[in-house]
Design a protein around this motif. Structure first.
Motif, PDB file in Angstrom:
ATOM      1  N   ARG A  27      -2.223  -1.452  -2.168  1.00 62.81           N
ATOM      2  CA  ARG A  27      -3.555  -1.385  -2.163  1.00 62.81           C
ATOM      3  C   ARG A  27      -4.040  -2.805  -1.503  1.00 62.81           C
ATOM      4  NH1 ARG A  27      -6.065  -2.321  -6.405  1.00 62.81           N
ATOM      5  NH2 ARG A  27      -4.257  -2.899  -7.791  1.00 62.81           N
ATOM      6  N   HIS A  28      -2.989  -3.678  -1.128  1.00 59.04           N
ATOM      7  CA  HIS A  28      -3.566  -4.853  -0.549  1.00 59.04           C
ATOM      8  C   HIS A  28      -4.247  -4.666   0.776  1.00 59.04           C
ATOM      9  CE1 HIS A  28      -3.116  -9.101   1.092  1.00 59.04           C
ATOM     10  NE2 HIS A  28      -3.351  -9.452  -0.086  1.00 59.04           N
ATOM     11  N   GLN A  29      -5.236  -5.395   1.248  1.00 61.10           N
ATOM     12  CA  GLN A  29      -5.911  -5.156   2.465  1.00 61.10           C
ATOM     13  C   GLN A  29      -5.124  -5.517   3.650  1.00 61.10           C
ATOM     14  OE1 GLN A  29      -8.866  -8.275   2.676  1.00 61.10           O
ATOM     15  NE2 GLN A  29      -7.652  -9.914   2.454  1.00 61.10           N
ATOM     16  N   ASP A  30      -3.617  -6.080   3.493  1.00 67.02           N
ATOM     17  CA  ASP A  30      -2.753  -6.642   4.444  1.00 67.02           C
ATOM     18  C   ASP A  30      -1.568  -5.406   4.647  1.00 67.02           C
ATOM     19  OD1 ASP A  30      -2.943 -10.036   3.828  1.00 67.02           O
ATOM     20  OD2 ASP A  30      -4.169  -8.762   5.202  1.00 67.02           O
ATOM     21  N   ALA A  31      -1.771  -4.438   3.739  1.00 67.28           N
ATOM     22  CA  ALA A  31      -0.634  -3.357   3.626  1.00 67.28           C
ATOM     23  C   ALA A  31      -0.834  -2.631   4.797  1.00 67.28           C
ATOM     24  CB  ALA A  31      -0.870  -2.534   2.585  1.00 67.28           C
ATOM     25  N   ASP A  32       0.382  -2.142   5.470  1.00 62.49           N
ATOM     26  CA  ASP A  32       0.360  -1.268   6.754  1.00 62.49           C
ATOM     27  C   ASP A  32       0.055   0.132   6.306  1.00 62.49           C
ATOM     28  OD1 ASP A  32       3.063  -3.272   7.225  1.00 62.49           O
ATOM     29  OD2 ASP A  32       1.453  -3.071   8.807  1.00 62.49           O
ATOM     30  N   LEU A  33       0.451   0.608   5.345  1.00 61.35           N
ATOM     31  CA  LEU A  33       0.022   1.860   4.815  1.00 61.35           C
ATOM     32  C   LEU A  33      -0.957   1.801   3.505  1.00 61.35           C
ATOM     33  CD1 LEU A  33       0.151   5.038   4.863  1.00 61.35           C
ATOM     34  CD2 LEU A  33       2.147   4.840   3.720  1.00 61.35           C
ATOM     35  N   GLN A  34      -2.188   1.778   3.628  1.00 63.29           N
ATOM     36  CA  GLN A  34      -3.051   1.500   2.361  1.00 63.29           C
ATOM     37  C   GLN A  34      -3.375   2.658   1.695  1.00 63.29           C
ATOM     38  OE1 GLN A  34      -6.759  -0.361   3.585  1.00 63.29           O
ATOM     39  NE2 GLN A  34      -5.642  -2.181   4.491  1.00 63.29           N
ATOM     40  N   LEU A  35      -2.775   2.648   0.325  1.00 62.28           N
ATOM     41  CA  LEU A  35      -3.307   3.675  -0.628  1.00 62.28           C
ATOM     42  C   LEU A  35      -4.450   3.037  -1.754  1.00 62.28           C
ATOM     43  CD1 LEU A  35       0.412   5.087  -0.912  1.00 62.28           C
ATOM     44  CD2 LEU A  35      -1.262   5.893   0.469  1.00 62.28           C
ATOM     45  N   GLN A  36      -5.315   3.586  -1.753  1.00 59.87           N
ATOM     46  CA  GLN A  36      -6.277   3.032  -2.772  1.00 59.87           C
ATOM     47  C   GLN A  36      -6.387   3.511  -4.032  1.00 59.87           C
ATOM     48  OE1 GLN A  36      -8.262   0.569  -1.883  1.00 59.87           O
ATOM     49  NE2 GLN A  36      -7.457   0.599   0.357  1.00 59.87           N
ATOM     50  N   ALA A  37      -5.498   4.421  -4.583  1.00 62.44           N
ATOM     51  CA  ALA A  37      -5.571   4.844  -5.922  1.00 62.44           C
ATOM     52  C   ALA A  37      -5.168   3.777  -6.733  1.00 62.44           C
ATOM     53  CB  ALA A  37      -4.326   5.931  -6.001  1.00 62.44           C
TER      54      ALA A  37
END
Length: 240
Positions: A27-37
């Motif tokens: 969920r971090h903003q720097d993640a390459d694959l963002q999963l907002q769950a």
């Protein structure tokens, strides 16, 4: 080689994600694959490319990372068709297509090699001189007789000896008497076993002094240890 992930569930269902480098999932903003769950950790997992192979690593997430419904606690090698799950969000692993290349063997032209023998005329060949090695022979060793060896050691010649002394063919005198050993006294028993003389072992004054000094040193060391133990107990009670 490029790997792909196809989302099976979650907000990205039906979409494909390209994995061509190391990628952070979470969920971090720097993640390459963002999963907002909400069930996804800020830094949930990571995809790693090692020698064109794809690995997944759990980053101590709260709800865990699963491969084929099995939770992993260390790096896991992924294969084509594996199901990777972050909490309840699942992805299908798609391996890159393999391109088979057929390399035609190189064509080697026939090369004809013509070998020409060059013969020199017989007049141009000089006769080599043959040098035979000189073999040195060792001088013949003549064994000397006993008389000759005695003469070399300073013994007189046969002509200088007593005419009454008979000698053998080797030049050695014969008929010489052998001296008899001295007689044994009548009061000496050669078969008797010698009896060792008894001796008194007395302790010298120096040994006694050394023993006393050793005992004093031992007692002093014991007292020192006892004093150190007492001091240690007092210090422990004081600082406690």
């Amino acid at each position: 080689m490029t790997w792909k992930l196809q989302a099976i569930t979650g907000e990205l269902e039906g979409q494909e994600v390209t994995v061509d480098r190391d990628m952070l999932v979470g969920r971090h903003q720097d993640a390459d694959l963002q999963l907002q769950a909400a069930e996804i950790s800020r830094r949930h997992a990571a995809f790693l490319l090692k020698d064109n192979a794809l690995w997944v690593q759990d980053l101590k997430s709260s709800n865990g990372t699963f491969v084929n419904d099995i939770r992993i606690d260390q790096d896991k090698l992924l294969m084509d068709g594996d199901i990777v799950q972050f909490a309840s969000i699942k992805f299908s692993v798609l391996a890159p297509a393999q391109i088979d290349r057929v390399v035609a063997p190189p064509v080697i032209d026939e090369v004809k090699v013509v070998v020409t023998q060059i013969q020199q005329p017989a007049e141009a060949i000089a006769a080599a001189e043959i040098v035979r090695p000189v073999v040195e022979t060792e001088p013949e060793v003549v064994e000397k007789s006993a008389a000759q060896r005695m003469n070399e050691q300073g013994m007189p010649e046969l002509s200088a000896r007593d005419a009454n002394v008979q000698v053998s063919k080797d030049g050695m005198p014969t008929g010489m008497g052998v001296p008899k050993p001295a007689p044994i006294p009548a009061n000496v028993d050669i078969h008797a076993t010698p009896i060792p003389e008894a001796c008194d072992i007395k302790t010298s004054d120096e040994c006694v002094k050394e023993e006393v000094t050793t005992q004093k040193n031992a007692m002093l060391g014991l007292y020192t240890i006892i004093a150190l133990v007492i001091l240690a107990i007092i210090a422990w009670l004081f600082f406690k």
